[in-house]
Design a protein around this motif. Sequence first.
Motif, PDB file in Angstrom:
ATOM      1  N   TYR A  96       0.694  -1.333   0.212  1.00  0.00           N
ATOM      2  CA  TYR A  96       0.238   0.310  -0.450  1.00  0.00           C
ATOM      3  C   TYR A  96       0.980   1.260  -0.475  1.00  0.00           C
ATOM      4  O   TYR A  96       1.891   1.425   1.191  1.00  0.00           O
ATOM      5  N   THR A 115      -3.004   3.296  -3.335  1.00  0.00           N
ATOM      6  CA  THR A 115      -2.381   2.445  -4.263  1.00  0.00           C
ATOM      7  C   THR A 115      -1.723   1.189  -3.497  1.00  0.00           C
ATOM      8  O   THR A 115      -1.225   0.880  -2.686  1.00  0.00           O
ATOM      9  N   GLN A 116      -2.955  -0.073  -3.659  1.00  0.00           N
ATOM     10  CA  GLN A 116      -3.329  -1.772  -3.491  1.00  0.00           C
ATOM     11  C   GLN A 116      -2.225  -1.751  -5.108  1.00  0.00           C
ATOM     12  O   GLN A 116      -3.264  -1.875  -5.686  1.00  0.00           O
ATOM     13  N   THR A 117      -1.279  -2.143  -4.772  1.00  0.00           N
ATOM     14  CA  THR A 117      -0.504  -2.924  -5.841  1.00  0.00           C
ATOM     15  C   THR A 117      -0.388  -4.832  -5.043  1.00  0.00           C
ATOM     16  O   THR A 117       0.334  -5.003  -4.315  1.00  0.00           O
ATOM     17  N   THR A 138       1.736  -8.129  -6.785  1.00  0.00           N
ATOM     18  CA  THR A 138       3.222  -8.341  -7.085  1.00  0.00           C
ATOM     19  C   THR A 138       3.332  -9.778  -6.679  1.00  0.00           C
ATOM     20  O   THR A 138       3.378 -10.019  -6.108  1.00  0.00           O
TER      21      THR A 138
END
Length: 160
Positions: free
Chosen positions: A120, A152-154, A156
């Motif tokens: 985040y 922003t939530q990423t 991966t």
Amino acid sequence: MANTNSIPGRLLAVTINGNKIQCEQDATLTFTANISEETGCKATETDGAGGIPYVKRTVDSKDVSLSFSNKAFVSALKANTDVWNNVDLINLFIEGDLVVDYVFGTTQTVDYDYSHIITYSGTGFLSSVTLNAPVEGNASTDIEIVGNGKPTQTITAVTP
């Protein structure tokens, strides 16, 4: 065997302005909603039993904040550290404009090789820095960042 059902707290890292914070002890990312209640005039037949009206709410805004504690290190007094520490954070508060970019997320280790890394990130303000000096035990620093805008939530995927 590794426990793959929970994320140990030590696998969450905090980075400010691209600098990893040295040895966080506790870190909390909090999402909140500011909600207001509408006051009804009088009960109608669609309200609850006995004509008691239900509360109607609206979401006014959403917010995010990040708080964490880190140990105060003697190495903080030396200029050759490759990670940020309590002295860097206090200096940022005293000398800086308090605007920070933050990242809060999981990290990989040999014992915890998750299939995804979750982070985040966003921009916020360094809102408080507290240096703790207990009579017994180690000194530590408590830091709070309040978000400025949508985080922003990423997610991966980790490739072997």
